[in-house]
Design a protein around this motif. Structure first.
Motif, PDB file in Angstrom:
ATOM      1  N   ILE A 134     -14.714  16.811  51.708  1.00  0.00           N
ATOM      2  CA  ILE A 134     -13.651  16.492  50.755  1.00  0.00           C
ATOM      3  C   ILE A 134     -13.000  15.170  51.126  1.00  0.00           C
ATOM      4  O   ILE A 134     -12.762  14.895  52.297  1.00  0.00           O
ATOM      5  N   ARG A 135     -12.727  14.346  50.111  1.00  0.00           N
ATOM      6  CA  ARG A 135     -12.021  13.097  50.347  1.00  0.00           C
ATOM      7  C   ARG A 135     -10.594  13.256  49.830  1.00  0.00           C
ATOM      8  O   ARG A 135     -10.385  13.692  48.700  1.00  0.00           O
TER       9      ARG A 135
ATOM     10  N   ARG B 198      -0.801  13.991  45.921  1.00  0.00           N
ATOM     11  CA  ARG B 198      -2.049  13.517  46.502  1.00  0.00           C
ATOM     12  C   ARG B 198      -3.232  14.309  45.960  1.00  0.00           C
ATOM     13  O   ARG B 198      -3.124  15.484  45.656  1.00  0.00           O
ATOM     14  N   TRP B 199      -4.377  13.628  45.866  1.00  0.00           N
ATOM     15  CA  TRP B 199      -5.574  14.226  45.280  1.00  0.00           C
ATOM     16  C   TRP B 199      -6.597  14.563  46.362  1.00  0.00           C
ATOM     17  O   TRP B 199      -6.788  13.822  47.310  1.00  0.00           O
TER      18      TRP B 199
ATOM     19  N   ALA C 269     -11.418  18.017  41.150  1.00  0.00           N
ATOM     20  CA  ALA C 269     -10.340  17.464  41.963  1.00  0.00           C
ATOM     21  C   ALA C 269      -9.129  18.389  41.942  1.00  0.00           C
ATOM     22  O   ALA C 269      -8.898  19.104  40.980  1.00  0.00           O
ATOM     23  N   CYS C 270      -8.389  18.353  43.058  1.00  0.00           N
ATOM     24  CA  CYS C 270      -7.168  19.132  43.193  1.00  0.00           C
ATOM     25  C   CYS C 270      -6.018  18.171  43.397  1.00  0.00           C
ATOM     26  O   CYS C 270      -6.182  17.149  44.056  1.00  0.00           O
ATOM     27  N   VAL C 271      -4.836  18.504  42.870  1.00  0.00           N
ATOM     28  CA  VAL C 271      -3.688  17.653  43.124  1.00  0.00           C
ATOM     29  C   VAL C 271      -2.527  18.516  43.595  1.00  0.00           C
ATOM     30  O   VAL C 271      -2.314  19.617  43.079  1.00  0.00           O
ATOM     31  N   SER C 272      -1.810  18.010  44.610  1.00  0.00           N
ATOM     32  CA  SER C 272      -0.678  18.765  45.124  1.00  0.00           C
ATOM     33  C   SER C 272       0.425  17.812  45.559  1.00  0.00           C
ATOM     34  O   SER C 272       0.160  16.737  46.082  1.00  0.00           O
TER      35      SER C 272
ATOM     36  N   GLU D  16      -6.463   9.672  58.557  1.00  0.00           N
ATOM     37  CA  GLU D  16      -6.174   8.265  58.280  1.00  0.00           C
ATOM     38  C   GLU D  16      -6.345   7.444  59.549  1.00  0.00           C
ATOM     39  O   GLU D  16      -6.131   7.932  60.663  1.00  0.00           O
ATOM     40  N   SER D  17      -6.758   6.207  59.340  1.00  0.00           N
ATOM     41  CA  SER D  17      -6.956   5.325  60.488  1.00  0.00           C
ATOM     42  C   SER D  17      -5.599   4.914  61.044  1.00  0.00           C
ATOM     43  O   SER D  17      -4.566   5.112  60.403  1.00  0.00           O
ATOM     44  N   ALA D  18      -5.606   4.334  62.239  1.00  0.00           N
ATOM     45  CA  ALA D  18      -4.351   3.915  62.871  1.00  0.00           C
ATOM     46  C   ALA D  18      -3.619   2.908  61.988  1.00  0.00           C
ATOM     47  O   ALA D  18      -2.402   2.951  61.855  1.00  0.00           O
TER      48      ALA D  18
END
Lengths: 362, 342
Positions: free
Chosen positions: B44-45, B55-56, B64-67, B79-81
């Motif tokens: 999942i992305r 956010r999706w 797709a899900c959204v919450s 997430e990257s630094a």
């Protein structure tokens, strides 16, 4: 639990349920956007512009995510890397143009020809990129006209505008908005838009009236003020200097143009949306010319006195104003379906458009 | 095990399905009235968090899900630094204030130091042929509009040309030719074009009391040529304009223009600095050529007097606007500053 769209409508033949009027709502605020905007600016600056592609996506995601229609927010799906690629190509094109037109002045004509024949392609790419990367309720929007169809639409009509010395321009604007809106779709649900050209002749004639009328009005007022000051003999010699005359002239001229511009914007927007329908849906736009004038003036003043720091406030204010005067009217509840045609596309088109400041009118 | 409220869309139809997301180890379950789906978390992305917008979760297969439950979703965000850094900056007002200060500092540094340095570097590397072509085309463009053929007699022109050649021989700069033109529009003036073409108007020659006064102005223009001010300021103004429009490109052009107003002031300062440099050069060159610096002060006074007579204190003619105040320059010419200047 079921959402109203999917709920079976009770059969009441004598009293059919009236249309539902939906207004998009912006749930964000200027303070939040200021923080995103200033951080975007900072990171764009320290990365010498590279981050600006990511900044654009964050900004779009913020506005899309903060705007809800019928309880559901929008989603922006554009990829920063695609946008960066588009910007690099656009920057390269500008640099090549800059050098070539200085070194070989005649090459300007070649660039002009490329721009004339290439810009419908740019418009099609930009609109397609933007539409396909915009989604609501899990469905992407779409711009269905191909680059070839867009070229076939624009070139002959533009040549006609040129041949009639601009007299056909309002007709062209009517056709252009109808073409652009009719080519847009939500999923597989196409929009349809038809605008009689005479309506745009009306808008442009009245705008011309505004320019001329305000010229007389403001010009008369300016003369009265100058004569009045001269009579009182306060000794304001500076008032007679060319600079003051020039400033008054500029205010008179641009004041009229500004009002006419706001009038055209408001009326065009209202007209194109009221003439647009989709499956089970129509639209309403009620922007006012004076409201737009106040909006523009306020934003320009705020940006000037704050050295640009109030720009995010102005952007949010403009968006709120536009959304408040826009409505989606659901005449028949429907579930929309995805378009089978939608695939991936890179961002080159749109970014070229942004860079050269082509106005897409949407 | 945690439960998150969300809406599910299948990506094929616009119908909304309220669901509960259940996360268990590496699996995600979507449970709703008519939905029962299960995915590998790794497949999942999740969209990046922007402020507190919903956010999706993009699911394999196009759904797709959204919450809006960002607190819960944060626990699963990969997430990257750098992304975390950006989000933290956006979340705290203190960082916004810091950004404003750093941007102001960076813009000041860029425009005050970076742009002139880059312009200097580029100006030195412009091929002479390109600059010559540019200068010639600028002159022919001016000839069409504001400049007319000179009516000075050949004797006057020759004397001034000889003086110009003497100045060139002493300074060692590549400049010229010296061009004479009549221009009722511009009035008494002299200016340098790219590649060192120097234009003197008939009106300036008429205003001067002697040739040495005209040569003083020519020496000042030679200063601009010597320091490559013409190409440099062209490059500087276009680079500054580019920076400002890039920074404010977020908005309508009118407000961008309003926000750009301060840079106009910066431009004026650039040009005053350039004028001072050219003045210092001119005084030095005149001394070496045996022309009394007082000639420079005299012609400046004549120009100012002529400007006042014509405009009653209004706009000054071209040679004086955007230049340092005349008393300061006269003082320089009188040698009070000239001796200790570079």
């Amino acid at each position: 639990m079921d959402q109203p769209l999917a709920a079976p409508v009770p059969a009441l033949p004598s009293a059919p349920p009236g249309p539902r009027v939906l207004r998009p709502v912006f749930t964000g605020n200027a303070r939040e956007y200021f923080r995103i905007w200033i951080v975007n600016l900072f990171f764009s600056l320290v990365t010498l512009g590279i981050y600006s592609a990511w900044a654009k996506v964050r900004k779009k995601k913020y506005f899309y995510g903060s705007t809800t229609l019928d309880g559901d927010s929008f989603d922006y799906l554009g990829s920063p890397k695609a946008i960066l690629k588009g910007r690099l190509i656009a920057a390269a094109a500008v640099i090549v143009y800059g050098f070539a037109s200085q070194l070989y002045p005649l090459s300007r004509f070649a660039f002009l020809a490329v721009a004339f024949f290439g810009f419908p392609w740019l418009i099609a790419r930009a609109l397609t990129f933007n539409a396909r990367n915009s989604a609501w309720r899990g469905l992407r929007f779409d711009f269905t006209a191909s680059a070839a169809a867009t070229t076939r639409f624009y070139l002959p009509r533009l040549i006609l505008v040129g041949l009639t010395a601009g007299l056909a321009y309002p007709w062209f604007v009517a056709r252009r908005h109808a073409f652009t809106l009719s080519s847009h779709a939500y999923g597989a649900s196409r929009l349809h838009c038809e605008i009689p050209a005479r309506k745009f002749y009306g808008i442009y004639l009245r705008a011309l009236g505004i320019v001329i009328g305000s010229g007389f009005l403001l010009g008369g007022a300016a003369v009265l003020v100058l004569v009045g000051v001269g009579k009182t003999g306060i000794g304001l010699e500076g008032l007679n200097s060319p600079l003051v005359t020039f400033a008054i002239g500029a205010v008179v001229l641009y004041g009229g143009y500004g009002v006419a511009y706001a009038y055209i914007q408001a009326r065009t927007n209202n007209l194109m949306w009221t003439m647009t329908t989709g499956p089970g849906v129509r639209f309403e736009s009620t922007l006012g010319a004076w409201g737009m004038v106040r909006l523009y003036l306020g934003n320009i003043l705020a940006a000037a006195v704050s050295a640009g720091l109030l720009i995010p406030w102005g952007v949010v204010r403009a968006l709120r104003y536009r959304l408040e005067h826009f409505a989606v009217i659901i005449e028949e509840e429907r579930v929309h379906e995805a378009s089978p045609a939608v695939s991936r596309i890179d961002a080159t088109g749109q970014e070229l458009g942004d860079f050269f400041n082509v106005d897409f009118g949407i | 095990m945690s439960a998150i409220q969300a809406d599910y869309f299948d990506g094929m139809r616009s119908a909304r399905h309220p669901v509960t997301l259940l996360v268990n180890a590496a699996r995600l379950k979507l449970v709703g009235q008519d939905v029962d789906l299960e995915y590998d978390l790794a497949s999942i992305r999740m969209s990046r968090r922007v402020a507190d917008t919903p956010r999706w979760l993009y699911l394999p297969g196009g759904g797709a899900c959204v919450s809006g439950d960002n607190a819960a979703l944060d626990r699963y965000a990969r997430e990257s630094a750098l992304e975390r850094r950006v989000r933290q900056w956006e979340a705290r007002p203190a960082y916004a204030v810091l950004s404003v200060l750093l941007i102001a500092l960076a813009v000041w540094f860029l425009i005050d130091r970076g742009v002139p340095a880059a312009a200097d570097l580029i100006a030195q590397r412009i091929p002479p042929a390109v600059e010559r072509d540019f200068g010639r085309r600028t002159l022919s463009a001016l000839d069409g509009y504001v400049l007319k053929p000179s009516t000075l007699d050949g004797e006057d022109q020759r004397a001034l040309r000889e003086g110009f050649a003497r100045l060139l021989a002493i300074s060692g700069d590549k400049a010229g030719p010296l061009e004479f033109r009549a221009s009722p529009i511009i009035g008494p003036n002299a200016f340098a074009l790219p590649s060192g073409i120097i234009v003197v108007t008939d009106e300036l020659v008429d205003l001067s009391d002697n040739d040495e006064e005209v040569l003083a102005v020519v020496a000042h223009e030679l200063g601009h040529v010597h320091h490559r001010h013409i190409m440099r300021s062209l490059l500087e103004s276009s680079a500054t304009g580019f920076i400002v429009t890039t920074l404010t490109g977020d908005i309508t052009s009118a407000s961008a223009l309003a926000a750009a107003a301060p840079t106009v002031l910066l431009q004026a300062r650039f040009s005053r600095d350039n004028e001072r440099e050219a003045d210092v050069f001119a005084i030095d060159l005149m001394r070496r050529a045996g022309i009394a610096p007082v000639n420079f002060a005299n012609i400046l006074r004549s120009l100012e007097a002529q400007g006042e007579a014509k405009h009653k204190g209004g706009a000054l003619p071209g040679f004086l606007s955007s230049h340092p105040p005349t008393p300061e320059r006269e003082a320089l010419a009188a040698g009070q500053d000239g001796s200790k200047a570079r």
